[in-house]
Design an enzyme around this catalytic site. Structure first.
Site, PDB file in Angstrom:
ATOM      1  N   HIS A 204       0.797  -1.232   0.000  1.00 15.23           N
ATOM      2  CA  HIS A 204       0.000   0.000   0.000  1.00 15.23           C
ATOM      3  C   HIS A 204       0.825   1.275   0.000  1.00 15.23           C
ATOM      4  CE1 HIS A 204       0.977  -0.263   4.267  1.00 15.23           C
ATOM      5  NE2 HIS A 204       0.707   1.020   4.343  1.00 15.23           N
TER       6      HIS A 204
HETATM    7  C1  UD1 Z   1      -1.818   5.378   6.222  1.00 15.99           C
HETATM    8  C2  UD1 Z   1      -0.478   5.776   6.855  1.00 15.99           C
HETATM    9  C3  UD1 Z   1       0.522   4.637   6.650  1.00 15.99           C
HETATM   10  C4  UD1 Z   1      -0.016   3.322   7.154  1.00 15.99           C
HETATM   11  C5  UD1 Z   1      -1.351   3.057   6.474  1.00 15.99           C
HETATM   12  C6  UD1 Z   1      -1.968   1.761   6.936  1.00 15.99           C
HETATM   13  C7  UD1 Z   1       0.037   8.178   6.761  1.00 15.99           C
HETATM   14  C8  UD1 Z   1       0.922   9.177   6.136  1.00 15.99           C
HETATM   15  N1  UD1 Z   1       0.079   6.944   6.206  1.00 15.99           N
HETATM   16  O1  UD1 Z   1      -1.606   5.239   4.815  1.00 15.99           O
HETATM   17  O2  UD1 Z   1       1.706   4.951   7.370  1.00 15.99           O
HETATM   18  O3  UD1 Z   1       0.899   2.290   6.856  1.00 15.99           O
HETATM   19  O4  UD1 Z   1      -2.237   4.145   6.794  1.00 15.99           O
HETATM   20  O5  UD1 Z   1      -3.125   1.497   6.196  1.00 15.99           O
HETATM   21  O6  UD1 Z   1      -0.650   8.483   7.698  1.00 15.99           O
HETATM   22  N2  UD1 Z   1      -9.037   4.954   2.073  1.00 15.99           N
HETATM   23  C9  UD1 Z   1     -10.295   4.410   2.051  1.00 15.99           C
HETATM   24  N3  UD1 Z   1     -10.868   4.051   3.220  1.00 15.99           N
HETATM   25  C10 UD1 Z   1     -10.247   4.197   4.412  1.00 15.99           C
HETATM   26  C11 UD1 Z   1      -8.959   4.773   4.433  1.00 15.99           C
HETATM   27  C12 UD1 Z   1      -8.369   5.137   3.258  1.00 15.99           C
HETATM   28  O7  UD1 Z   1     -10.887   4.253   0.992  1.00 15.99           O
HETATM   29  O8  UD1 Z   1     -10.825   3.827   5.459  1.00 15.99           O
HETATM   30  C13 UD1 Z   1      -8.379   5.304   0.810  1.00 15.99           C
HETATM   31  C14 UD1 Z   1      -8.645   6.713   0.363  1.00 15.99           C
HETATM   32  O9  UD1 Z   1      -8.728   6.727  -1.012  1.00 15.99           O
HETATM   33  C15 UD1 Z   1      -7.381   7.452   0.798  1.00 15.99           C
HETATM   34  C16 UD1 Z   1      -6.327   6.384   0.627  1.00 15.99           C
HETATM   35  O10 UD1 Z   1      -6.979   5.161   0.947  1.00 15.99           O
HETATM   36  O11 UD1 Z   1      -7.133   8.593   0.043  1.00 15.99           O
HETATM   37  C17 UD1 Z   1      -5.140   6.542   1.514  1.00 15.99           C
HETATM   38  O12 UD1 Z   1      -5.528   6.680   2.893  1.00 15.99           O
HETATM   39  P1  UD1 Z   1      -4.593   7.522   3.884  1.00 15.99           P
HETATM   40  O13 UD1 Z   1      -5.128   7.468   5.257  1.00 15.99           O
HETATM   41  O14 UD1 Z   1      -4.318   8.869   3.316  1.00 15.99           O
HETATM   42  O15 UD1 Z   1      -3.198   6.773   3.817  1.00 15.99           O
HETATM   43  P2  UD1 Z   1      -2.830   5.220   3.804  1.00 15.99           P
HETATM   44  O16 UD1 Z   1      -2.274   4.914   2.465  1.00 15.99           O
HETATM   45  O17 UD1 Z   1      -3.926   4.359   4.332  1.00 15.99           O
END
Ligand code: UD1
Length: 357
Positions: A204
């Site tokens: 991811h």
């Molecule tokens: C975040 C953390 C990362 C961790 C990861 C675990 C930061 C900088 N990164 O990354 O260190 O390893 O979590 O998962 O804080 N999304 C959904 N549903 C959700 C959450 C996210 O659809 O419940 C999608 C959205 O499109 C979002 C993308 O995932 O834009 C990324 O989510 P985000 O929380 O920004 O970062 P992660 O890649 O999950």
């Protein structure tokens, strides 16, 4: 004493659960704030249920956005709560955007911060989590480290030794506690998924999944590997979006699933022939479980998993990935040992430090 925990993203929940329980056992007043960084049921709710975390006292519902937007929203929304509650300590976990955002607000309000999983460094500032780690540690009053390398990094940054406490790995507390319950899931999981021998895959990191030029060859290589041993891939929402855009076809032995719950994923790690990942926590869990781990990153902030555990860095070298899988299938996978203080009692030590600081 009043303690407020801030959690936001999936890897925070298994770290906060044992600390919450250890403080509850000591009669400490506690509040749990969920920033809402992760909001899907499969990324959040199921963890609260399985880990036995109470319902959050507040959910800030920040959701997704750019790093700036997400960080700023957490800051804006948590400030009034902190002003109203004035806790004696705020506990922040790991390295996600919610962690650094809460630490910044507390530092300005002069509320004491304890950082759980302090001192880890990848020395790679292209990784957003590295920025979060550096800033959070610089602002924290108590630095609770999981391993000796964490202490060494903080010492070399000039941090006063009185602020550093090596407590061990709190995520392993949760693993130790819930491994027997995870194990109960195995017979049904193995039957439903139709596998008993397999490689478990998670990907991811933006550096692996955001650019199709990088993601496509990784997926193609793993699809190839699945001809020799099935590959099971629970897909993070960020990666699912990237794969949808790429429209790649994968063979049936390359099995994609929704994100899994903590217990299911733990059972599948325990029984995997090997794990391929770019996660931080999975590098540690596989080390504890003695399962070979191949990490699709050029560096790690958790070097003890290489020095002591079962981890091997692969970076984006797909030739090295194939060779490492060959070695594992030939029975030459790393066995490793369990690092010091990864003993299931880190949260007890954290509670003791907090009550005497
Ligand atoms: C975040 C953390 C990362 C961790 C990861 C675990 C930061 C900088 N990164 O990354 O260190 O390893 O979590 O998962 O804080 N999304 C959904 N549903 C959700 C959450 C996210 O659809 O419940 C999608 C959205 O499109 C979002 C993308 O995932 O834009 C990324 O989510 P985000 O929380 O920004 O970062 P992660 O890649 O999950």
């Amino acid at each position: 004493m009043k303690v407020l925990h801030v959690v936001g993203a999936r890897p925070n929940f298994m770290k906060a659960a044992p600390v919450h329980a250890a403080l509850a056992a000591r009669g400490v007043e506690q509040l749990l704030v969920h920033t809402g960084q992760h909001y899907d049921a499969a990324m959040s709710d199921v963890f609260f249920t399985e880990l036995g975390l109470p319902e959050p006292d507040a959910n800030l519902n920040v959701g997704s956005g750019s790093h700036t937007v997400q960080t700023a929203e957490v800051m804006k929304r948590i400030e009034p709560l902190l002003v109203e509650q004035r806790p004696d300590w705020v506990l922040v976990y790991g390295d996600v955007n919610s962690t650094v955002a809460a630490a910044l607000v507390c530092a300005k309000l002069r509320i004491r911060i304890a950082h759980v999983e302090a001192g880890l460094r990848s020395f790679d500032r292209s990784m957003p989590e590295e920025i979060n780690r550096i800033v959070t540690d610089a602002l924290s009053d108590l630095l609770l480290t999981p391993s000796a390398d964490g202490d060494e990094n903080l010492h070399s940054e000039g941090v006063d030794a009185s602020r550093i406490h090596r407590v061990g790995n709190v995520m392993i507390d949760t693993l130790v506690r819930l491994l027997p319950r995870a194990e109960e899931r195995w017979p049904n999981l193995s039957r439903d998924l139709g596998i008993d021998r397999y490689i478990l895959l998670t990907l991811h990191r933006p550096s692996n999944v955001d650019d199709p030029e990088t993601l496509r060859p990784i997926v193609e290589t793993l699809a190839d590997i699945s001809a020799r041993i099935p590959v099971l891939f629970p897909v993070h929402p960020r990666t699912a979006e990237a794969l949808r855009k790429m429209n790649v076809q994968t063979p049936p032995a390359f099995k994609l699933t929704e994100p899994l719950s903590y217990l299911d994923f733990t059972a599948l790690q325990q029984h995997a022939t090997a794990v391929i990942t770019d996660s931080g926590g999975v590098q540690e869990e596989t080390t504890f479980l003695g399962v070979p781990c191949l990490t699709m990153r050029p560096n790690t902030e958790r070097p003890v998993t290489i020095a002591v555990g079962t981890n091997t860095l692969i970076g984006n070298d797909l030739v090295a990935l194939r060779a490492a899988v060959d070695d594992i299938l030939a029975g030459r996978g790393r066995r490793g040992a369990i690092p010091e203080l990864w003993d299931g009692r880190a949260a007890e030590r954290i509670a003791d430090v907090l009550l005497t600081s």
